[in-house]
Design an enzyme around this catalytic site. Structure first.
Site, PDB file in Angstrom:
ATOM      1  CG  ASN A  17      -6.939  -1.000   0.511  1.00  0.00           C
ATOM      2  OD1 ASN A  17      -6.078  -0.749  -0.332  1.00  0.00           O
ATOM      3  ND2 ASN A  17      -6.618  -1.356   1.743  1.00  0.00           N
ATOM      4  CB  CYS A  61      -0.933   0.006   1.203  1.00  0.00           C
ATOM      5  SG  CYS A  61      -1.937  -1.487   1.334  1.00  0.00           S
ATOM      6  CG  HIS A  91      -3.206   3.151   1.613  1.00  0.00           C
ATOM      7  ND1 HIS A  91      -3.600   2.723   0.361  1.00  0.00           N
ATOM      8  CD2 HIS A  91      -3.507   2.146   2.474  1.00  0.00           C
ATOM      9  CE1 HIS A  91      -4.110   1.507   0.454  1.00  0.00           C
ATOM     10  NE2 HIS A  91      -4.064   1.134   1.719  1.00  0.00           N
TER      11      HIS A  91
END
Length: 315
Positions: A271, A113, A241
């Site tokens: 995500n 990430c 993120h």
């Protein structure tokens, strides 16, 4: 060459949209349960025959077009991804081939990430050193391929997509547009976010990640601003993120960026791992929510319990 700057952005998401109601037909969940815990409404999911490098190439082509450049203008391609199925050719080489590039250097980075902000810093360092003149920096992940769609704790989180930035060197008298990186990790807690096994599957210790992100990351993000010579109050935007709205909002608040637009693309995209920061940034620019030259904090975190951040100037 004394620095580098982002000159253009691009993003791409697959056509298929998976809603919370769609997920409720697969697992024991509901729209209210998902929204209240992670803030996500929809996510895009790639088709079986739509590989990671195809997502990446679409975003890269859009960034090149926005910059008014052609493929041969690029001499370095960096792809941040943790969902590449094949080891070789790597994703960067596959993207270069799809775009018809000449002979760029091609490298993949797997920092999950935090991959895009690591890759952006790596490109900045290469351009500062004179090892390249223009770089394509791409974050691309196909999380649907590593997700157990019967596990409601993880399948509600993920989406697929890609975002790309064209980065070029700046010369004498030009102000650098990418600030110093601050990066690191917590190796002993790397198990908190995993993509492991055969076939590989995404898993995480949600409470551990939440506590770490909301308590440990805000002071680090403020140090990123210090390194760039910018106060949090001066930031025009904060692009964290896009992990979970319940992480993004408290972290952004603790940073103290009271005048900034806070990227909340997780609501629409889920995500998307390494894709999440360039995807969200590209959308902010495309919608005109931030202007050329504005200072923007980019801050990636997650897998390996890694983090990396820098302040950039909006292209």
């Amino acid at each position: 060459m004394i620095g580098s700057r982002i000159v253009a952005l691009g993003h791409y998401q697959p056509a298929k949209v998976l809603t919370n109601e769609d997920l409720a037909a697969l697992v024991d969940t509901s729209d209210e349960w998902i929204r209240s815990r992670v803030g996500i409404r929809t996510r895009h999911v790639a088709a079986d025959d739509e590989p990671v490098d195809e997502l990446a190439a679409h975003a890269a082509a859009k960034a090149l077009a926005s910059a008014g450049l052609v493929a041969d203008d690029i001499d370095l391609v960096l792809v941040a991804t943790s969902t590449a199925v094949n080891r070789s050719p790597n994703m960067a080489a596959r993207v270069a081939a799809r775009l018809g590039m000449g002979s760029p250097a091609v490298m993949d980075l797997n920092v999950v990430c935090a991959g895009f902000t690591h890759a952006l810093a790596t490109a900045d360092h290469a351009l500062r050193a004179g090892a390249a003149r223009r770089a394509l920096v791409i974050g691309a992940d196909k999380m649907a391929e590593v997700t157990d769609w019967s596990d409601r704790t993880t399948c509600v989180l993920v989406g697929d997509g890609a975002g790309a930035a064209v980065v070029e060197a700046t010369g004498d008298g030009e102000e650098p547009g990418i600030g110093p990186v601050l990066w690191g990790s917590v190796p002993e807690m790397g198990h908190a976010v995993r993509i492991e096994g055969t076939p590989p599957r995404f898993a995480q210790e949600g409470q551990s990640v939440y506590r770490w992100a909301t308590t440990q990351l805000p002071p680090i993000a403020r140090k990123v601003c210090e390194r760039a010579g910018v106060t949090p109050e001066e930031l025009a935007a904060v692009v964290l993120h896009q992990a979970n709205l319940r992480i993004i909002e408290p972290v952004a608040q603790k940073i103290g960026a009271v005048n900034a637009v806070i990227a909340r693309d997780v609501v629409e995209s889920g995500n998307t791992s390494a894709a999440s920061i360039p995807l969200a940034l590209s959308k902010l620019v495309e919608r005109g929510e931030i202007e050329s030259g504005d200072p923007v904090l980019l801050f990636g975190f997650g897998g390996n319990l890694s983090y990396a951040g820098q302040v950039v100037r909006c292209p």
